[in-house]
Design an enzyme around this catalytic site. Structure first.
Site, PDB file in Angstrom:
ATOM      1  N   ASP A  21       0.864  -1.174   0.000  1.00 61.06           N
ATOM      2  CA  ASP A  21       0.000   0.000   0.000  1.00 61.06           C
ATOM      3  C   ASP A  21       0.907   1.233   0.000  1.00 61.06           C
ATOM      4  O   ASP A  21       1.632   1.475   0.964  1.00 61.06           O
ATOM      5  CB  ASP A  21      -0.876  -0.050   1.275  1.00 61.06           C
ATOM      6  CG  ASP A  21      -1.876   1.095   1.342  1.00 61.06           C
ATOM      7  OD1 ASP A  21      -1.814   2.007   0.489  1.00 61.06           O
ATOM      8  OD2 ASP A  21      -2.713   1.078   2.267  1.00 61.06           O
TER       9      ASP A  21
ATOM     10  N   ASP B 160      -3.304   2.542  -5.630  1.00 59.67           N
ATOM     11  CA  ASP B 160      -2.111   2.553  -4.781  1.00 59.67           C
ATOM     12  C   ASP B 160      -1.866   1.246  -4.045  1.00 59.67           C
ATOM     13  O   ASP B 160      -0.943   1.151  -3.257  1.00 59.67           O
ATOM     14  CB  ASP B 160      -2.193   3.715  -3.776  1.00 59.67           C
ATOM     15  CG  ASP B 160      -3.439   3.632  -2.907  1.00 59.67           C
ATOM     16  OD1 ASP B 160      -4.421   2.999  -3.332  1.00 59.67           O
ATOM     17  OD2 ASP B 160      -3.430   4.197  -1.804  1.00 59.67           O
ATOM     18  N   GLU B 161      -2.687   0.235  -4.286  1.00 56.36           N
ATOM     19  CA  GLU B 161      -2.518  -1.012  -3.539  1.00 56.36           C
ATOM     20  C   GLU B 161      -2.454  -2.204  -4.488  1.00 56.36           C
ATOM     21  O   GLU B 161      -3.042  -2.182  -5.564  1.00 56.36           O
ATOM     22  CB  GLU B 161      -3.698  -1.228  -2.576  1.00 56.36           C
ATOM     23  CG  GLU B 161      -3.842  -0.120  -1.549  1.00 56.36           C
ATOM     24  CD  GLU B 161      -5.023  -0.334  -0.603  1.00 56.36           C
ATOM     25  OE1 GLU B 161      -5.438  -1.497  -0.409  1.00 56.36           O
ATOM     26  OE2 GLU B 161      -5.515   0.668  -0.068  1.00 56.36           O
TER      27      GLU B 161
HETATM   28 MG   LIG Z   1      -2.334   4.037   0.210  1.00 56.21          MG
END
Ligand SMILES: [Mg+2]
Length: 413
Positions: free
Chosen positions: A9, A106-107
């Site tokens: 993350d 973002d992950e």
């Molecule tokens: Mg994040």
């Protein structure tokens, strides 16, 4: 065979990317906002310094500035930049495995079972990746290492920023069981409330609740909850595929006249959402983020976005979520509207388990019938009442509006 799964993350992703592009703001409170010039815009993301002032996602720029004596640096969101950096980081992940499954921009999960032989190896690899993200991209990442996707995701949430957390069969009771049950992936607000009412507040309490009780409360989904809480989820990390290369699907339209009332805006959003949802279904994709773009009559364009709780391909959900974004932000006369969805992926097997799956399936069937009718008889065969209420708006046909897969192409009519 033992599985070793990482969940990575990127920390404060939007704000971190903005600091990369403009290092002079690195040590200041930074908020990424819908539009930096507008005090009624909302905060979409912020860095840790901004967070330390109590600034939250969803605050208006005005509120956020109040919280830090006007010392906030507001940057207008540059989604193109975020997609670009996200793509580069995920390319690096793929040097280790082709099982890289994106979860939003973002992950990502990485199944590294083929390149390590034990947890120690998995931890070392996670640390290597974490350091590479810093040295090659100037970003920090939190990584969870575990033997299933659910615990890997929990692990990445445990230490932020810039850390690796390992959750094994030996330590999971210590690390996971005291956490609130809402921390468990896919436990949304409604499920959380229902569990709390039954006296279940922690993941440990959930894990120890007899299966038959959970089944009586949630049906088949009760079983899934039990599985998740006990670390018995066996779902695979998907192989990285080209479908993810379609970053977003969007439609926009310049209206036949300026829109003045909320009902008119709602009607346009629903027309656009219908055509976006149809294209999602055509490609067999689901989205987890909706974006609303508005061009006002003074020709300024704003985009704001929102991650939704459960991935969807339904027009009703997309238009509802977009309309919420609109209500938050805009009171002006509007010339053009765009609806876009991102965070695309294949059918989420577990994602909508807790969201009244049957209702969702019914809605999906209904929308597919509408797709089929329009495919055969043309768009005008069936229309929403809200659209028909207005003479000139009902002539709008989303099949003629701009289709974009790219935020920058919005409004280039
Ligand atoms: Mg994040």
């Amino acid at each position: 065979m033992s599985r070793f799964i990482l969940h990575s993350d990127l920390n404060n992703f939007y704000a971190s990317v903005e600091c990369l592009y403009n290092p002079s703001i690195r040590n200041k409170a930074v908020a990424v906002v819908g539009d930096a010039d507008k005090r009624h815009g909302i905060v979409l993301a912020k860095n840790y310094i901004a967070k330390s002032y109590g600034i939250k996602t969803g605050d208006t720029v005005w509120e956020a500035k109040q919280k830090c004596n006007e010392k906030l640096v507001c940057v207008t969101a540059n989604f193109e930049r975020y997609y670009y950096v996200s793509k580069l980081v995920k390319q690096m992940y793929r040097e280790y495995t082709n099982r890289v499954e994106s979860f939003g921009i973002d992950e990502a999960w990485l199944d590294v079972s083929d390149c390590v032989k034990d947890f120690e190896g998995a931890f070392k690899l996670a640390e290597k990746i974490r350091k590479r993200v810093i040295s090659e991209f100037g970003l920090t990442v939190s990584i969870g290492v575990s033997y299933n996707k659910i615990f890997a995701k929990l692990g990445s949430d445990l230490k932020k920023p810039n850390a690796t957390t390992m959750i094994t069969k030996q330590n999971y009771k210590n690390l996971v069981w005291n956490l609130p049950v809402a921390d468990l992936l896919y436990v949304g607000r409604a499920t959380n409330q229902k569990l709390n009412k039954a006296g279940i507040f922690t993941i440990g309490q959930l894990a120890q609740t007899p299966l038959n009780i959970l089944k009586s409360m949630f049906g088949k989904n009760g079983e899934t909850l039990h599985t998740f809480a006990n670390g018995e989820d066996v779902s695979a990390v998907k192989i990285y595929n080209e479908k993810e290369q379609i970053k977003s699907i969007g439609n926009s339209t310049t209206c036949p006249r300026d829109l003045k009332t909320n009902d008119e805006v709602r009607a346009i959003i629903s027309i656009l959402a219908e055509s976006v949802a149809r294209r999602l279904r055509d490609k067999n994709l689901w989205c987890n983020t909706v974006c609303l773009s508005i061009k006002t009559n003074d020709l300024k364009t704003f985009e704001t976005m929102h991650k939704i709780e459960y991935p969807t391909n339904l027009a009703s959900v997309i238009s509802g979520e977009c309309y919420k974004l609109f209500n938050h932000n805009w009171q002006k006369t509007i010339r053009a509207v765009g609806v876009r969805v991102t965070g695309l992926g294949e059918k989420p097997v577990q994602y909508n388990l807790f969201n009244n799956e049957q209702t969702m399936q019914k809605k999906e069937k209904f929308e597919m019938v509408v797709d089929a009718l329009r495919g055969r008889f043309g768009y005008n065969i069936i229309k929403r009442g809200s659209v028909c209420a207005s003479k000139d708006l009902k002539e709008l046909n989303p099949e003629n509006v701009v289709h974009s897969i790219h935020p920058l192409s919005f409004f280039k009519l």
